[in-house]
Design a protein around this motif. Structure first.
Motif, PDB file in Angstrom:
ATOM      1  N   ALA A 397       0.840  -1.198   0.000  1.00  0.00           N
ATOM      2  CA  ALA A 397       0.000   0.000   0.000  1.00  0.00           C
ATOM      3  C   ALA A 397       0.874   1.247   0.000  1.00  0.00           C
ATOM      4  CB  ALA A 397      -0.911  -0.009   1.216  1.00  0.00           C
ATOM      5  N   PHE A 398       0.441   2.272  -0.751  1.00  0.00           N
ATOM      6  CA  PHE A 398       1.129   3.566  -0.780  1.00  0.00           C
ATOM      7  C   PHE A 398       0.209   4.580  -0.110  1.00  0.00           C
ATOM      8  CE2 PHE A 398       3.029   1.113  -4.100  1.00  0.00           C
ATOM      9  CZ  PHE A 398       4.343   1.531  -4.163  1.00  0.00           C
ATOM     10  N   VAL A 399       0.704   5.237   0.907  1.00  0.00           N
ATOM     11  CA  VAL A 399      -0.081   6.228   1.633  1.00  0.00           C
ATOM     12  C   VAL A 399       0.740   7.510   1.743  1.00  0.00           C
ATOM     13  CG1 VAL A 399      -1.302   4.459   2.956  1.00  0.00           C
ATOM     14  CG2 VAL A 399       0.762   5.514   3.908  1.00  0.00           C
ATOM     15  N   SER A 402      -1.993  14.257  -0.056  1.00  0.00           N
ATOM     16  CA  SER A 402      -2.258  14.533  -1.463  1.00  0.00           C
ATOM     17  C   SER A 402      -1.063  15.255  -2.075  1.00  0.00           C
ATOM     18  CB  SER A 402      -3.514  15.413  -1.585  1.00  0.00           C
ATOM     19  OG  SER A 402      -3.747  15.745  -2.922  1.00  0.00           O
ATOM     20  N   LYS A 406       2.034   9.501  -5.206  1.00  0.00           N
ATOM     21  CA  LYS A 406       1.645   8.088  -5.155  1.00  0.00           C
ATOM     22  C   LYS A 406       1.143   7.596  -6.517  1.00  0.00           C
ATOM     23  CE  LYS A 406      -1.385   8.944  -1.936  1.00  0.00           C
ATOM     24  NZ  LYS A 406      -1.201  10.400  -1.818  1.00  0.00           N
ATOM     25  N   THR A 407       0.211   8.328  -7.100  1.00  0.00           N
ATOM     26  CA  THR A 407      -0.334   7.924  -8.406  1.00  0.00           C
ATOM     27  C   THR A 407       0.735   7.954  -9.481  1.00  0.00           C
ATOM     28  OG1 THR A 407      -2.558   8.676  -7.824  1.00  0.00           O
ATOM     29  CG2 THR A 407      -2.052   8.487 -10.165  1.00  0.00           C
ATOM     30  N   PHE A 410       2.471   4.696 -10.317  1.00  0.00           N
ATOM     31  CA  PHE A 410       1.799   3.803 -11.251  1.00  0.00           C
ATOM     32  C   PHE A 410       2.028   4.240 -12.704  1.00  0.00           C
ATOM     33  CE2 PHE A 410      -1.714   2.299  -8.087  1.00  0.00           C
ATOM     34  CZ  PHE A 410      -0.717   1.786  -7.276  1.00  0.00           C
ATOM     35  N   GLN A 448      -7.912   5.973 -10.935  1.00  0.00           N
ATOM     36  CA  GLN A 448      -8.587   6.625  -9.821  1.00  0.00           C
ATOM     37  C   GLN A 448     -10.040   6.952 -10.155  1.00  0.00           C
ATOM     38  OE1 GLN A 448      -6.701  10.312  -8.513  1.00  0.00           O
ATOM     39  NE2 GLN A 448      -6.901   9.621  -6.410  1.00  0.00           N
ATOM     40  N   ASP A 528      -5.589   2.216  -7.937  1.00  0.00           N
ATOM     41  CA  ASP A 528      -5.467   3.606  -7.494  1.00  0.00           C
ATOM     42  C   ASP A 528      -6.809   4.057  -6.920  1.00  0.00           C
ATOM     43  OD1 ASP A 528      -4.783   6.184  -7.013  1.00  0.00           O
ATOM     44  OD2 ASP A 528      -4.252   6.689  -9.074  1.00  0.00           O
ATOM     45  N   GLU A 529      -6.937   3.959  -5.604  1.00  0.00           N
ATOM     46  CA  GLU A 529      -8.196   4.308  -4.927  1.00  0.00           C
ATOM     47  C   GLU A 529      -9.370   3.576  -5.574  1.00  0.00           C
ATOM     48  OE1 GLU A 529      -9.217   5.806  -2.284  1.00  0.00           O
ATOM     49  OE2 GLU A 529      -7.194   6.235  -1.653  1.00  0.00           O
ATOM     50  N   VAL A 558      -2.862   2.355  -4.052  1.00  0.00           N
ATOM     51  CA  VAL A 558      -2.883   3.666  -3.407  1.00  0.00           C
ATOM     52  C   VAL A 558      -4.133   3.682  -2.542  1.00  0.00           C
ATOM     53  CG1 VAL A 558      -3.153   6.145  -3.734  1.00  0.00           C
ATOM     54  CG2 VAL A 558      -1.633   4.858  -5.234  1.00  0.00           C
ATOM     55  N   HIS A 560      -6.507   5.162   0.815  1.00  0.00           N
ATOM     56  CA  HIS A 560      -6.842   6.203   1.778  1.00  0.00           C
ATOM     57  C   HIS A 560      -7.752   5.658   2.861  1.00  0.00           C
ATOM     58  CE1 HIS A 560      -5.910   9.870  -1.018  1.00  0.00           C
ATOM     59  NE2 HIS A 560      -4.847   9.215  -0.613  1.00  0.00           N
TER      60      HIS A 560
END
Length: 617
Positions: A397-399, A402, A406-407, A410, A448, A528-529, A558, A560
């Motif tokens: 996981a990437f946290v 904003s 992170k995105t 990818f 996303q 991605d989310e 990614v 949240h």
């Protein structure tokens, strides 16, 4: 500020090509069809010859009218020439028109194939509506310039020369009068041609702006309506349409001047020849039949001269379109061709779902080594020496806040963008050494915003795996919890989902995107989310699916939501384009202040008691 002024400030006007570059570009489109064009030109030349014989036949007819000879034969011959010439012209015109459509088709195919392979930064710098205009509107102008214009210039020029030679054989004085008038007015026409080219270029740019504005409005149709912006958007698009109209009228004005000049030249020539020719007939210098034949040749000269003017006009219009097409063709594209069997990078077997690549082993390892990246030279870097390692199957996981980058991780793995520095390795191999098609064939990617394409639900599901079987589709539907949705749809999988999936809810669109990625059976799954719009029940179910998939597949997510993060085998904490820490949830809560703050305040986690509540960063 007008729409046109805004466009000129934000988007540079299409660069004009030199005459040599324009002709080379035209020849590229013309060359594959040169034999068809030559056949059409042959018919046009034969038709022109039959036309040249008509004034000569008319001269013989006039001479026989003064004698006792029969005129039946010459009348039949003259009629046959007219009918034959018309039939030949019609055949040649059909061949050229059909070839012109083939030129447009080939140009559109080439341009579509190229634009769909554009590098992502090139697409982001361009306006999709303008690119669509180049495919639809600009290629249409090739129809005339690459066939009719070239043939008209050739046949018109040869016919004009032949006509002038025959006119000279009849009377040099009258020929001199005719040429004097035509050259004088032709010089004026030549001054008009660059103005036609400029007006056409500006008109095509304005048409592209209309497409851009429409694409923007239709792409956010609900937002436009919810914002009460219909009238404002209508005004903006209408302003672009008015700009296109203004330049179109300007082009029409100069074309009218050109064509009027041709008509003026012929009429003045006719009056001059009639007056001077009448005097020469009266003096006995030439006969009446010669004057009649000369006047017929003069009228016949209208056609080749008109063709030459038309060819010049079409060339000016076509050169503007060619410049825009060439500009699009020069945009940087990706090499997405599959490597040949046995070539470097061709190892591996196709997945059963059709499209992915299944190398030896299960999940793919991912390594970032001191990677730096910025989207443009004039923008600040997004990544500053990012380094981490994902050894293989499992969930990472990437946290982070904003804008942490992170995105972008990818996007770099997929090679949508190229890193400015450092290395990105997949299975120990630099992504730049992977054939693009094979690299992406091993990856499943859920974006996303989870885009859904217009079309049926089935078409969306098999978009990345076109050879998937019904059994595989059904299995993925169950895993993505879409089976109940499909069962209640009126046409099941063949139900149309609307523009950008407008007939589906946000959560349904996300589940479709997840199912599409799973159906590809990837070795590396990027999420991605991917569950941000799902309700708690569906999110928990899909979280279990992802956990199950991660046993064999490398999953990068990614996230949240703490419910997703705590399932991860490792967590990469990013901040301001750097990797702060890597570890498990428990390790990071104890060791990294940023992660601890996120967990305590935004994940809403009660760490001391081990109780976790779901929240969003």
């Amino acid at each position: 500020m007008t729409t046109a002024e805004t466009t000129e400030k934000n988007e540079p006007t299409t660069a004009r090509l030199s005459a040599g570059e324009t002709w080379r570009a035209l020849y590229t489109h013309f060359r594959p069809h040169r034999w068809q064009v030559a056949l059409g030109a042959g018919f046009a030349l034969v038709g022109a010859v039959t036309g040249l014989l008509q004034p000569l036949a008319a001269k013989v007819l006039v001479e026989r009218l003064g004698g006792d000879e029969s005129i039946t034969g010459i009348l039949i011959a003259l009629t046959a020439l007219v009918v034959l010439g018309t039939a030949i012209d019609a055949t040649g015109g059909y061949i050229l028109s059909r070839t012109a459509e083939s030129v447009v088709l080939a140009a559109r195919r080439t341009l579509i194939g190229r634009l769909l392979r554009l590098r992502l930064p090139e697409m982001e710098r361009s306006q999709p509506g303008d690119l669509m205009s180049r495919i639809s509107s600009d290629t249409t102008l090739l129809r005339a310039v690459t066939t009719q214009s070239i043939v008209a210039a050739g046949t018109g020029g040869l016919t004009a020369v032949a006509t002038i030679v025959l006119m000279g054989m009849m009377d040099m004085v009258l020929l001199g009068v005719t040429l004097g008038v035509i050259v004088l007015i032709g010089g004026c026409v030549s001054l008009v041609m660059p103005k036609i080219a400029e007006a056409t270029a500006r008109s095509q740019e304005a048409v592209g702006e209309i497409s851009t504005r429409l694409e923007r409005a239709f792409g956010a149709y609900r937002t436009v309506k919810a914002s009460g912006a219909e009238q404002r958007e209508t005004a903006v698009i209408s302003a672009a349409a008015e700009e296109a109209w203004r330049h179109g009228v300007r082009s029409a004005k100069w074309e009218s001047v050109a064509w009027s000049s041709v008509g003026l030249a012929v009429q003045v020539s006719f009056l001059a020849v009639l007056g001077i020719g009448g005097a020469r007939v009266a003096s006995g210098a030439i006969s009446v039949s010669t004057l009649v034949a000369f006047l017929l040749f003069l009228f016949y000269l209208i056609d080749p001269v008109s063709k030459l003017v038309e060819a010049a006009t079409q060339y000016q219009e076509g050169s503007a379109a060619i410049a825009r097409i060439v500009e699009a063709e020069r945009l940087a594209v990706e090499d997405t061709e599959e490597p040949a069997e046995g070539a470097e990078g061709a190892k591996g077997t196709k997945s059963a779902a059709g499209g992915g690549v299944r190398e030896a082993g299960s999940g793919a390892s991912v390594t970032f080594e001191n990677v730096s990246f910025s989207y443009r030279d004039d923008l600040p870097p997004v990544h500053h020496g990012v380094s981490f390692e994902v050894p293989g199957a499992g969930m990472t996981a990437f946290v982070g806040p904003s804008g942490a980058g992170k995105t972008t991780v990818f996007g770099l793995i997929e090679r949508f963008y190229e890193a400015d520095g450092g290395r990105i390795l997949i299975d120990g191999r630099d992504v730049r050494d992977w054939p693009t098609a094979r690299l992406r064939g091993a990856i499943g990617y859920v974006e996303q915003d989870a885009p859904v394409l217009a079309g049926t639900l089935r078409e969306n599901l098999v978009f990345a795996a076109p050879d998937a079987t019904d059994e595989q589709i059904r299995e993925v539907l169950v895993r993505a919890r879409l089976d109940a949705l499909v069962d209640r749809l009126p046409e099941g999988l063949d139900t149309v989902v609307g523009h950008r999936g407008s007939k589906l809810s946000g959560g349904e669109r996300q589940r479709v995107a997840i199912a599409r990625a799973l159906l590809r059976r990837p070795r590396l799954l990027l999420l991605d989310e991917a569950t941000s719009q799902l309700d708690a029940v569906n999110e928990m179910a899909l979280r279990d699916v992802v956990a199950e998939v991660s046993r064999e597949v490398t999953v990068l997510v990614v996230a949240h939501r703490l419910s997703t993060v705590t399932l991860a085998d490792r967590i990469v904490v990013m901040d301001a384009g750097r990797v702060r820490a890597v570890g498990t949830h428990a390790e990071l809560v104890a060791a990294d202040p940023l992660y601890g703050e996120l967990a305590a305040t935004q994940f809403l986690a009660t760490v001391e008691h081990g109780a976790v509540e779901q929240g969003a960063i």
